[in-house]
Design a protein around this motif. Sequence first.
Motif, PDB file in Angstrom:
ATOM      1  N   ILE A 223       0.848  -1.183   0.000  1.00 53.86           N
ATOM      2  CA  ILE A 223       0.000   0.000   0.000  1.00 53.86           C
ATOM      3  C   ILE A 223       0.886   1.236   0.000  1.00 53.86           C
ATOM      4  CG2 ILE A 223      -1.833   1.255   1.205  1.00 53.86           C
ATOM      5  CD1 ILE A 223      -1.228  -2.286   2.242  1.00 53.86           C
ATOM      6  N   VAL A 224       0.559   2.185  -0.863  1.00 54.84           N
ATOM      7  CA  VAL A 224       1.333   3.432  -0.961  1.00 54.84           C
ATOM      8  C   VAL A 224       0.377   4.605  -0.843  1.00 54.84           C
ATOM      9  CG1 VAL A 224       2.981   4.772  -2.321  1.00 54.84           C
ATOM     10  CG2 VAL A 224       2.919   2.271  -2.550  1.00 54.84           C
ATOM     11  N   GLU A 225       0.695   5.540   0.035  1.00 57.24           N
ATOM     12  CA  GLU A 225      -0.121   6.740   0.202  1.00 57.24           C
ATOM     13  C   GLU A 225       0.713   7.976  -0.098  1.00 57.24           C
ATOM     14  OE1 GLU A 225      -1.948   6.835   4.035  1.00 57.24           O
ATOM     15  OE2 GLU A 225      -3.270   5.134   3.625  1.00 57.24           O
ATOM     16  N   GLY A 226       0.094   8.954  -0.747  1.00 54.92           N
ATOM     17  CA  GLY A 226       0.756  10.234  -0.980  1.00 54.92           C
ATOM     18  C   GLY A 226       1.242  10.456  -2.396  1.00 54.92           C
ATOM     19  N   MET A 227       1.051   9.479  -3.302  1.00 53.92           N
ATOM     20  CA  MET A 227       1.472   9.693  -4.690  1.00 53.92           C
ATOM     21  C   MET A 227       0.579  10.750  -5.342  1.00 53.92           C
ATOM     22  SD  MET A 227       4.116   8.160  -6.052  1.00 53.92           S
ATOM     23  CE  MET A 227       3.788   8.031  -7.812  1.00 53.92           C
ATOM     24  N   PRO A 228       1.175  11.727  -6.028  1.00 55.23           N
ATOM     25  CA  PRO A 228       0.354  12.720  -6.733  1.00 55.23           C
ATOM     26  C   PRO A 228      -0.355  12.088  -7.921  1.00 55.23           C
ATOM     27  CG  PRO A 228       2.685  13.027  -7.253  1.00 55.23           C
ATOM     28  CD  PRO A 228       2.612  11.982  -6.187  1.00 55.23           C
ATOM     29  N   PRO A 229      -1.468  12.672  -8.364  1.00 54.28           N
ATOM     30  CA  PRO A 229      -2.176  12.116  -9.525  1.00 54.28           C
ATOM     31  C   PRO A 229      -1.424  12.406 -10.826  1.00 54.28           C
ATOM     32  CG  PRO A 229      -3.198  14.168  -8.836  1.00 54.28           C
ATOM     33  CD  PRO A 229      -2.143  13.868  -7.817  1.00 54.28           C
ATOM     34  N   GLY A 230      -1.696  11.582 -11.838  1.00 52.27           N
ATOM     35  CA  GLY A 230      -1.157  11.836 -13.167  1.00 52.27           C
ATOM     36  C   GLY A 230       0.269  11.381 -13.381  1.00 52.27           C
ATOM     37  N   VAL A 231       0.786  10.512 -12.506  1.00 51.73           N
ATOM     38  CA  VAL A 231       2.137   9.981 -12.690  1.00 51.73           C
ATOM     39  C   VAL A 231       2.037   8.681 -13.481  1.00 51.73           C
ATOM     40  CG1 VAL A 231       4.260   9.202 -11.576  1.00 51.73           C
ATOM     41  CG2 VAL A 231       2.895  11.033 -10.541  1.00 51.73           C
ATOM     42  N   GLY A 232       2.820   8.563 -14.521  1.00 47.16           N
ATOM     43  CA  GLY A 232       2.709   7.445 -15.447  1.00 47.16           C
ATOM     44  C   GLY A 232       2.325   7.996 -16.815  1.00 47.16           C
ATOM     45  N   SER A 233       1.665   7.204 -17.629  1.00 52.41           N
ATOM     46  CA  SER A 233       1.261   7.679 -18.947  1.00 52.41           C
ATOM     47  C   SER A 233       0.225   6.751 -19.556  1.00 52.41           C
ATOM     48  CB  SER A 233       2.474   7.767 -19.886  1.00 52.41           C
ATOM     49  OG  SER A 233       2.082   8.226 -21.166  1.00 52.41           O
ATOM     50  N   TYR A 234      -0.604   7.334 -20.427  1.00 54.68           N
ATOM     51  CA  TYR A 234      -1.563   6.538 -21.199  1.00 54.68           C
ATOM     52  C   TYR A 234      -1.156   6.445 -22.662  1.00 54.68           C
ATOM     53  CZ  TYR A 234      -3.225  11.064 -22.876  1.00 54.68           C
ATOM     54  OH  TYR A 234      -3.291  12.304 -23.450  1.00 54.68           O
ATOM     55  N   VAL A 235      -0.096   7.166 -23.066  1.00 53.93           N
ATOM     56  CA  VAL A 235       0.158   7.315 -24.497  1.00 53.93           C
ATOM     57  C   VAL A 235       0.935   6.156 -25.113  1.00 53.93           C
ATOM     58  CG1 VAL A 235       0.040   9.818 -24.338  1.00 53.93           C
ATOM     59  CG2 VAL A 235       2.263   8.709 -24.175  1.00 53.93           C
ATOM     60  N   HIS A 236       1.673   5.393 -24.318  1.00 57.60           N
ATOM     61  CA  HIS A 236       2.403   4.233 -24.830  1.00 57.60           C
ATOM     62  C   HIS A 236       2.341   3.107 -23.808  1.00 57.60           C
ATOM     63  CE1 HIS A 236       4.031   5.732 -28.555  1.00 57.60           C
ATOM     64  NE2 HIS A 236       4.549   6.789 -27.961  1.00 57.60           N
ATOM     65  N   TYR A 237       2.295   1.871 -24.302  1.00 56.84           N
ATOM     66  CA  TYR A 237       2.179   0.707 -23.422  1.00 56.84           C
ATOM     67  C   TYR A 237       3.329   0.612 -22.431  1.00 56.84           C
ATOM     68  CZ  TYR A 237       5.866  -1.561 -26.145  1.00 56.84           C
ATOM     69  OH  TYR A 237       7.065  -1.868 -26.734  1.00 56.84           O
ATOM     70  N   ASP A 238       4.536   1.015 -22.838  1.00 52.73           N
ATOM     71  CA  ASP A 238       5.706   0.835 -21.975  1.00 52.73           C
ATOM     72  C   ASP A 238       5.907   1.979 -20.989  1.00 52.73           C
ATOM     73  OD1 ASP A 238       6.340   2.621 -23.998  1.00 52.73           O
ATOM     74  OD2 ASP A 238       8.394   1.897 -24.253  1.00 52.73           O
ATOM     75  N   ARG A 239       4.971   2.936 -20.981  1.00 52.25           N
ATOM     76  CA  ARG A 239       5.058   4.031 -20.003  1.00 52.25           C
ATOM     77  C   ARG A 239       3.970   3.930 -18.931  1.00 52.25           C
ATOM     78  NH1 ARG A 239       5.998   9.326 -23.919  1.00 52.25           N
ATOM     79  NH2 ARG A 239       7.811   8.525 -25.054  1.00 52.25           N
ATOM     80  N   LYS A 240       3.111   2.933 -19.024  1.00 50.15           N
ATOM     81  CA  LYS A 240       2.052   2.761 -18.023  1.00 50.15           C
ATOM     82  C   LYS A 240       2.683   2.345 -16.693  1.00 50.15           C
ATOM     83  CE  LYS A 240      -1.486   1.474 -21.421  1.00 50.15           C
ATOM     84  NZ  LYS A 240      -2.543   2.436 -21.105  1.00 50.15           N
ATOM     85  N   LEU A 241       2.451   3.128 -15.662  1.00 54.53           N
ATOM     86  CA  LEU A 241       3.123   2.884 -14.391  1.00 54.53           C
ATOM     87  C   LEU A 241       2.622   1.619 -13.704  1.00 54.53           C
ATOM     88  CD1 LEU A 241       5.156   3.664 -12.276  1.00 54.53           C
ATOM     89  CD2 LEU A 241       3.511   5.330 -11.352  1.00 54.53           C
ATOM     90  N   ASP A 242       1.326   1.321 -13.815  1.00 55.76           N
ATOM     91  CA  ASP A 242       0.838   0.086 -13.200  1.00 55.76           C
ATOM     92  C   ASP A 242       1.447  -1.136 -13.882  1.00 55.76           C
ATOM     93  OD1 ASP A 242      -0.620   0.584 -15.501  1.00 55.76           O
ATOM     94  OD2 ASP A 242      -2.583   0.195 -14.602  1.00 55.76           O
ATOM     95  N   ALA A 243       1.690  -1.041 -15.194  1.00 59.90           N
ATOM     96  CA  ALA A 243       2.326  -2.150 -15.900  1.00 59.90           C
ATOM     97  C   ALA A 243       3.769  -2.350 -15.420  1.00 59.90           C
ATOM     98  CB  ALA A 243       2.304  -1.898 -17.409  1.00 59.90           C
ATOM     99  N   LYS A 244       4.467  -1.253 -15.173  1.00 58.24           N
ATOM    100  CA  LYS A 244       5.842  -1.352 -14.674  1.00 58.24           C
ATOM    101  C   LYS A 244       5.867  -1.986 -13.278  1.00 58.24           C
ATOM    102  CE  LYS A 244       7.754   2.523 -17.307  1.00 58.24           C
ATOM    103  NZ  LYS A 244       8.435   3.843 -17.220  1.00 58.24           N
ATOM    104  N   ILE A 245       4.910  -1.594 -12.453  1.00 57.39           N
ATOM    105  CA  ILE A 245       4.837  -2.169 -11.110  1.00 57.39           C
ATOM    106  C   ILE A 245       4.491  -3.653 -11.190  1.00 57.39           C
ATOM    107  CG2 ILE A 245       3.481  -2.172  -8.970  1.00 57.39           C
ATOM    108  CD1 ILE A 245       3.351   0.880  -9.224  1.00 57.39           C
ATOM    109  N   ALA A 246       3.563  -4.009 -12.062  1.00 60.55           N
ATOM    110  CA  ALA A 246       3.198  -5.418 -12.225  1.00 60.55           C
ATOM    111  C   ALA A 246       4.417  -6.232 -12.637  1.00 60.55           C
ATOM    112  CB  ALA A 246       2.086  -5.561 -13.260  1.00 60.55           C
ATOM    113  N   GLY A 247       5.196  -5.711 -13.579  1.00 58.44           N
ATOM    114  CA  GLY A 247       6.406  -6.410 -13.998  1.00 58.44           C
ATOM    115  C   GLY A 247       7.408  -6.543 -12.874  1.00 58.44           C
ATOM    116  N   ALA A 248       7.526  -5.498 -12.056  1.00 59.21           N
ATOM    117  CA  ALA A 248       8.466  -5.531 -10.937  1.00 59.21           C
ATOM    118  C   ALA A 248       8.068  -6.586  -9.908  1.00 59.21           C
ATOM    119  CB  ALA A 248       8.547  -4.154 -10.283  1.00 59.21           C
TER     120      ALA A 248
END
Length: 390
Positions: A223-248
């Motif tokens: 669980i992470v609290e305090g992240m600002p909104p809009g971090v990551g990206s929707y414009v390319h598959y390899d910039r999606k932050l949830d995808a990077k976390i899933a891979g990690a």
Amino acid sequence: MRYLTAGESHGPQLTTIIEGVPAGLTLTADDINIELARRQKGYGRGRRMQIEKDRVQILGGVRHGKTLGSPIALVVENKDWKHWTKIMGVEPLEEGADDEIKRKISRPRPGHADLNGAIKYGHQDMRNVLERSSARETTVRVAAGAVAKKLLKELGIEIASQVVEIGGVKASPKPYSSIKELQEKTEQSPVRCFDEEVEQQMMDAIDEAKKNGDSIGGIVEVIVEGMPPGVGSYVHYDRKLDAKIAGAIVSINAFKGVEFGLGFDMARKPGSAVHDEIAWSKEKGYYRLTNRLGGFEGGMTTGMPIVVRGVMKPIPTLYKPLKSVDIHTKEPFEASIERSDSCAVPSAAVVAEAVVAWELANALVEQFYGDRMDTLKKTIAEHRAFAKEF
């Protein structure tokens, strides 16, 4: 930011080189040693944790308690190396001495990297594979994650983890007043579980597996609290932050699944019971009335708490070994046994914290141009204010 790790489980040391950490971050060895000690705790750990008392040496990139902006070099010595100097030595062997080296591995263990790694690199002694594929490598990943956690903390972002299931014993979802309460309570739990009522059942399940020469897995939640909104990206598959976390998460040894928020339960619910309605107030700005999506929409943070869970399979090194085949004779045998844990889920929660922290810190540095901590803090504060007034 990026980092590489090097070293073997029974080699002299584990090393990581971290690049891209902003200058001016307060960092000491104690910041990292606290996380290394957390990784070594947990009911179900094996004898290796009694041998190794992990302590980090910072050998570059930090001066007088502050990061310099240059690469950071971290080293953790393996205390057990003294018993493996001949087996794991670096220098070439004398002619004919190869037959004298003990603990060669020719019988791959089901569930491990042994056979696949041997085929990939052509190793006839699979110790060359298992020494690197061992979860011992997560020691320096936790060290790198400790640096990331320190950066997040200075930006007002807190991270915690808990074990929600071990061997089929499930914790009941229980509310906590703050992430600090979650951190403090799970630190006191032998199985890193917030639900005190199931602690003993989890430990009993671990004991039963150990008695049977078996192992069990489970599920951890970060669980992470305090992240600002809009971090990551929707414009390319390899910039999606949830995808990077899933891979990690799935990159952690023995992890086989990942989910955010309601996760796989979403497949059994209508959209009206999945998506988070949006509200706005002068005090909060935009926020969600629920957090079923776990803090992400469109590959970007929403500003709500990030909730991610990972599934850890049972450790495949068993004291009642499974059937295998000798790669030299092709005859069936029982797989070889290496020293192992009966359950590593509680410590895996700490590793999960580390890899999630790294991805979040990396995303912030990349998006907000963080060569210096003071400018990083300023640009993120400006972004928070913009998002609130938008």
